[in-house]
Scaffold this active site. Structure first.
Site, short mmCIF file in Angstrom:
data_model
loop_
_atom_site.label_atom_id
_atom_site.label_comp_id
_atom_site.label_asym_id
_atom_site.label_seq_id
_atom_site.Cartn_x
_atom_site.Cartn_y
_atom_site.Cartn_z
N GLY A 195 78.84 -10.66 91.88
CA GLY A 195 78.41 -10.35 93.24
C GLY A 195 76.98 -10.79 93.48
N SER A 196 76.30 -10.02 94.33
CA SER A 196 74.96 -10.44 94.78
C SER A 196 73.90 -10.41 93.71
CB SER A 196 74.53 -9.56 95.96
OG SER A 196 75.38 -9.78 97.07
N SER A 197 74.21 -9.86 92.52
CA SER A 197 73.22 -9.90 91.43
C SER A 197 72.96 -11.34 90.99
CB SER A 197 73.69 -9.06 90.24
OG SER A 197 74.87 -9.59 89.67
N LEU A 198 73.83 -12.28 91.43
CA LEU A 198 73.61 -13.69 91.10
C LEU A 198 72.62 -14.36 92.05
CD1 LEU A 198 74.81 -16.09 89.26
CD2 LEU A 198 75.96 -16.76 91.38
N LYS A 199 72.37 -13.77 93.21
CA LYS A 199 71.58 -14.46 94.24
C LYS A 199 70.19 -14.91 93.77
CE LYS A 199 74.09 -12.45 98.11
NZ LYS A 199 74.15 -11.38 99.13
#
Length: 675
Positions: free
Chosen positions: A415-419
């Site tokens: 999820g957004s932890s990759l952003k």
């Protein structure tokens, strides 16, 4: 006259030939050499029948000399026997009236190791049936030094200890300790109602109790064992021994003081199986040995396993005689192995997860040392070590939370932890200007009609325009990151992710799943590119790898190989030059704002200046628009970044989003620092 001389000459030649052909008698040294050759070949029959003095054969019959030596050689594993002797001076002449004495040097290998000793051997000249020769005097001390005629030879095992596993501070993870062996003394176990109570408390059947009590060796005053309990079951032990006739004995056993919190890391030992014994037959295992069955107990088996010693001794036939050690191989205990794990941090993370299904990892960003590896829920390693019943195993296997499943070894959509990774890739290639804002309106967006029904959605359409990197991270704007990935292009983005370790094995002592960009390593469409930019699509990330990727933000562009053993080389670069120090500083500043200004307010602690990024991965059920959500939070203390913590909790769709996970990380750090 001529005939007489011819006859005389012929007679002389016959006499000379006859004299020359007569066999010279063997010398004492010749016979010694023959005897030694037979000895080295363990040809005791020939030695006994042809080379011993009459006095020796009278004292030691063939059963004693041959059978006993053969048995001792077998029992003591005597082999490679070598005998040398000190050659007599050249001028030395042995006369038949006196013994010929030689100093011999005996060496051999035994089950307890090499043995060497010297002996004086006497060769005696004897005449037998009008034939004379030299014969050896013998007594049992030629088998083993000091062995007397009536002495017994024994061989005993010197027990070794299994090595222990401790954390980086020496706290015990898997150690040798003691438990409680619960049992019954029949003559005092007179209340029939107690049997059902014992059965319920111990989790064994009443039939099993009867079977134990009815064994042939049992007597009224004997202790009859039923089950071993760990030291953590002290309250249960106290309840049991309140029952008349129920008691306990201390029993050596493996202890796992941190229990469930470290079970998936420590693993456990168990009795060696028949299959394992066959496979490891050449390595000295026996059917009574314990062997590492899971986790580090299995991975480190060769280093943890102790090697028992062996002692060969002689005991005189006198009451109270002290055995005399002939040769001894000392026991070799297993190693004490330190892990990089901080057991207190590990337990704080495990407890903060409150039994929810999920995983977490913590690393030291300056060295790559793994400080925590958590899989929740978990199991009691002692229960498996002592032998879990099939009913209990099935109960755990069928538990929907899957406590036996090792989640830190798996991979999940991040999820957004990759952003922050997406942003770093774009910044480093010059495509993404963190100060430049994009104008984004509405809850959804698509590039053009070629996308059909696919649209990128965002959770916070109220995010103020223009949206720069800071706002995009604070509001976790999917549309912003999708547009940045499209601007990079598929291959450029794939190359950037590859530089962070996607698609390759993670260099780690435990077997953990690698992270993937997609099932085939490719991005086949713009829609998939958009999804991948914010950690969806087919992307999967291992939790330890996720924490490791954030190291690049903390230390200026480097990811270190993750380590788990304290004696490994730490600070070994895995990936370098991932982003400049200036770009890393920008990411760090924005991650601090995510906590202070964004939607991870539960991690906005008054005494720990956390920086980090939340993430929610939506996992839709097949054929539906709904599914469950996994929540992520990756964080570190921005003022003292000694740990990067990554946590994932499954099924947070009813928990208010990823701030739920941020609260758990905050609780864990608060607990840890308050210890």
């Amino acid at each position: 006259m001529k005939k007489r001389w011819t006859f005389a000459l012929s007679f002389l030649l016959i006499w000379i030939v006859a004299g020359c052909s007569k066999e010279e008698p063997a010398t004492a040294e010749d016979r010694l050499q023959e005897y030694v050759a037979l000895w080295e070949k363990s040809d005791f029959i020939n030695m006994h029948n042809n080379y011993l003095t009459e006095e020796t054969t009278a004292a030691f019959n063939s059963e004693y000399f041959i059978d006993r030596q053969e048995k001792l050689y077998t029992d003591l594993e005597i082999e490679n026997v070598k005998i040398t002797y000190e050659a007599p001076p050249e001028e030395k002449e042995f006369v038949i009236e006196e013994p010929a004495t030689f100093i011999i040097h005996i060496s051999m290998n035994t089950a307890a190791g090499p043995l060497k000793f010297d002996k004086e051997l006497r060769m005696i000249h004897e005449i037998r049936e009008e034939q004379e020769n030299w014969f050896a005097e013998w007594d049992p001390s030629f088998i083993l030094p000091g062995l007397g005629t009536k002495d017994t030879v024994g061989i005993s095992t010197i027990s070794s200890k299994r090595g222990e596993i401790v954390d980086r501070n020496g706290l015990p993870i898997a150690v040798n300790g003691a438990g409680y062996e619960i049992g019954i003394v029949p003559e005092r176990f007179t209340d029939s109602s107690s049997k059902k109570t014992v059965s319920d408390l111990l989790g064994v059947s009443t039939e099993y109790i009867d079977k134990q009590l009815n064994q042939s060796w049992v007597k009224p005053n004997y202790f009859v064992p039923l089950k071993v309990l760990s030291n953590t079951k002290k309250e249960l032990v106290e309840r049991l021994i309140e029952l008349p006739g129920v008691t306990y004995q201390k029993s050596e056993m493996r202890e796992y003081p941190f229990g469930e919190a470290l079970a998936h890391v420590s693993g456990y030992v168990g009795k060696i199986t028949t299959e394992q014994l066959e496979k490891l037959a050449d390595e000295g295992y026996t059917e009574t040995d314990l062997i590492g069955r899971q986790g580090m107990e299995r991975v480190l088996e060769d280093r943890l396993r102790g090697h028992d010693g062996i002692r060969i001794y002689i005991k005189e036939p006198v009451t109270g005689a002290t055995p005399i050690t002939i040769v001894e191989k000392p026991a070799q205990d297993g190693e004490v192995i330190s892990l990089t794990i901080d057991a207190k941090l590990q337990k704080s993370l495990f407890d903060s997860m409150k039994g929810r299904a999920g995983t977490s990892a913590a690393v030291d960003p300056q060295t790559g040392e793994t400080l925590a590896l958590v899989s929740s829920p978990s199991f009691d390693p002692t229960e498996f070590m002592l032998g879990v019943s099939s009913a209990r195993y099935n109960e755990m296997a069928e538990n929907p939370l899957k406590p036996l499943f090792n989640r830190y070894a798996a991979s999940y959509a991040p999820g957004s932890s990759l952003k922050p990774i997406t942003a770093a890739i774009g910044m480093e290639i010059g495509n993404l200007n963190p100060e430049e804002g994009l104008s984004i309106t509405g809850r959804t967006w698509q590039k053009d009609a070629s996308w059909g029904n696919y649209r990128v959605s965002r959770l916070h359409p109220e995010a103020p325009n223009p949206i720069n990197l800071n706002n995009a991270l604070i509001y976790s704007d999917n549309i912003y990151f999708a547009q940045q990935a499209l601007a990079m292009g598929r291959q450029t983005f794939i190359d950037g992710l590859t530089r962070y370790g996607f698609g390759e094995d993670i260099p780690f002592v435990l077997n953990i799943a690698s992270s993937q960009i997609s099932n085939d390593g490719k991005i086949s469409s713009e829609g998939q590119l958009a999804d991948t930019s914010f950690g969806q699509g087919q992307m999967l990330t291992n939790i330890l790898h996720l924490a490791t990727m954030y190291e690049a933000f903390v230390n200026g562009g480097t990811m270190y190989k993750p380590t788990l053993l304290l004696d490994e080389q730490h600070g070994e670069v895995w990936k370098d030059g991932l982003l400049s120090k200036d770009n890393a500083a920008v990411i760090r500043s924005n991650l601090r704002d995510v906590v202070v200004k964004g939607f991870a307010q539960s991690a906005n602690l008054p005494n720990i200046a956390l920086a980090g990024k939340t993430g929610t991965a939506e996992l839709k059920a097949a054929g539906t628009d709904r599914g469950h959500e996994n929540g992520f939070f990756v964080a570190y203390d921005s003022e003292n970044p000694t740990q990067i913590i990554a946590m994932m909790i499954e099924g947070i769709e009813n928990d208010g989003g990823s701030d739920f996970v941020a609260a758990m990380v905050a609780d864990a750090l608060t607990m840890y620092r308050g210890q």
